[in-house]
Design a protein around this motif. Structure first.
Motif, short mmCIF file in Angstrom:
data_model
loop_
_atom_site.label_atom_id
_atom_site.label_comp_id
_atom_site.label_asym_id
_atom_site.label_seq_id
_atom_site.Cartn_x
_atom_site.Cartn_y
_atom_site.Cartn_z
N ARG A 124 17.92 21.06 19.15
CA ARG A 124 16.64 21.73 19.36
C ARG A 124 16.38 21.98 20.84
O ARG A 124 15.95 23.06 21.24
N PHE A 128 16.22 25.86 22.37
CA PHE A 128 14.91 26.37 22.79
C PHE A 128 14.67 26.30 24.29
O PHE A 128 13.96 27.13 24.84
N TRP A 129 15.26 25.30 24.97
CA TRP A 129 14.96 25.11 26.39
C TRP A 129 16.14 25.38 27.31
O TRP A 129 15.96 25.88 28.41
#
Length: 240
Positions: A124, A128-129
């Motif tokens: 995740r 996303f980052w």
């Protein structure tokens, strides 16, 4: 995504090298650019624009082709992200360039507060980052398993730096695997191996030798080289 936005989201300093050595796009080319998509323009204006492209932008693009700009990036020590979305050819994220404090800061950003990272947390966080670390799931899973030295099913901080190293390495192998896998079915046939064997440093062109090498990589004898088999082969090759 701008460097400022990346810095704000990651908490790191972001260094963007001057790829063009103080030689920006010629302002003469920017003059007369269409102000909106599909803007109606006269034939004369179109011809003038083409002329500027040939005389100004064309030579500029040649001066700053990839063969010239890529070595500039490689010399930089702290490039954390460059580009947008998926990593570009000029993205340089090497785990060994992160200090221990930077690793700890990144670990805390990934962590949900229990001091260990699950594969789901890492997946995740990267998607996303930090897509600059590479979002190939096969590479991520293999790096995770290899870095989890105590077999706990989690990555502790002491294993995190090694995980980043391995993630970078397996993403490189993943890119190489995709180049060989020309029909994109996530496996390499003998014909694909025969066409691209030089990419992995195997120089023989004799078909019998190529077949023997292919069979050596295809350890489950399924008739195709799978990504895990490819990684094991390349790791052994690196140690030779």
């Amino acid at each position: 995504m701008t460097a400022d936005e990346v810095s704000e989201k990651s908490g790191f300093d972001v260094y963007v090298p001057d790829l063009f050595n103080g030689d920006p796009v010629p302002t003469s080319f920017l003059e007369g650019m269409p102000e909106a998509p599909n803007e109606a323009r006269s034939i004369g204006a179109k011809l003038s624009f083409v002329g500027k492209f040939v005389t100004s932008l064309g030579p500029w693009m040649f001066r700053h082709r990839q063969a010239v700009t890529l070595p500039i990036v490689e010399k930089k020590k702290k490039v954390k992200f460059l580009g947008s979305g998926k990593p570009s050819r000029h993205t340089t994220i090497m785990a060994q360039r992160l200090t221990k404090d930077e690793c700890r800061k990144l670990f805390r950003q990934f962590d949900n507060g229990n001091g260990i990272l699950s594969l789901a947390e890492i997946d995740r966080a990267i998607v996303f980052w930090h897509p600059e670390f590479g979002t190939n799931r096969q590479a991520m899973i293999r790096a995770f398993k290899a870095a989890d030295t105590n077999g706990s099913g989690f990555i502790e901080f002491k294993e995190f730096h090694r995980f980043l190293d391995l993630l970078y390495y397996y993403n490189q192998l993943s890119n190489l695997f995709r180049q060989l896998d020309t029909n994109k079915d996530k496996r390499i046939s003998f014909n694909e191996f025969k066409q691209g064997h030089e990419l992995i440093g195997y120089s023989s062109t004799d078909e019998n030798s190529l077949r023997q090498e292919f069979n050596r990589i295809d350890t489950n004898h399924g008739g195709y080289i799978l990504f895990d088999e490819f990684c094991i082969y390349m790791a052994k090759k690196k140690l030779q």
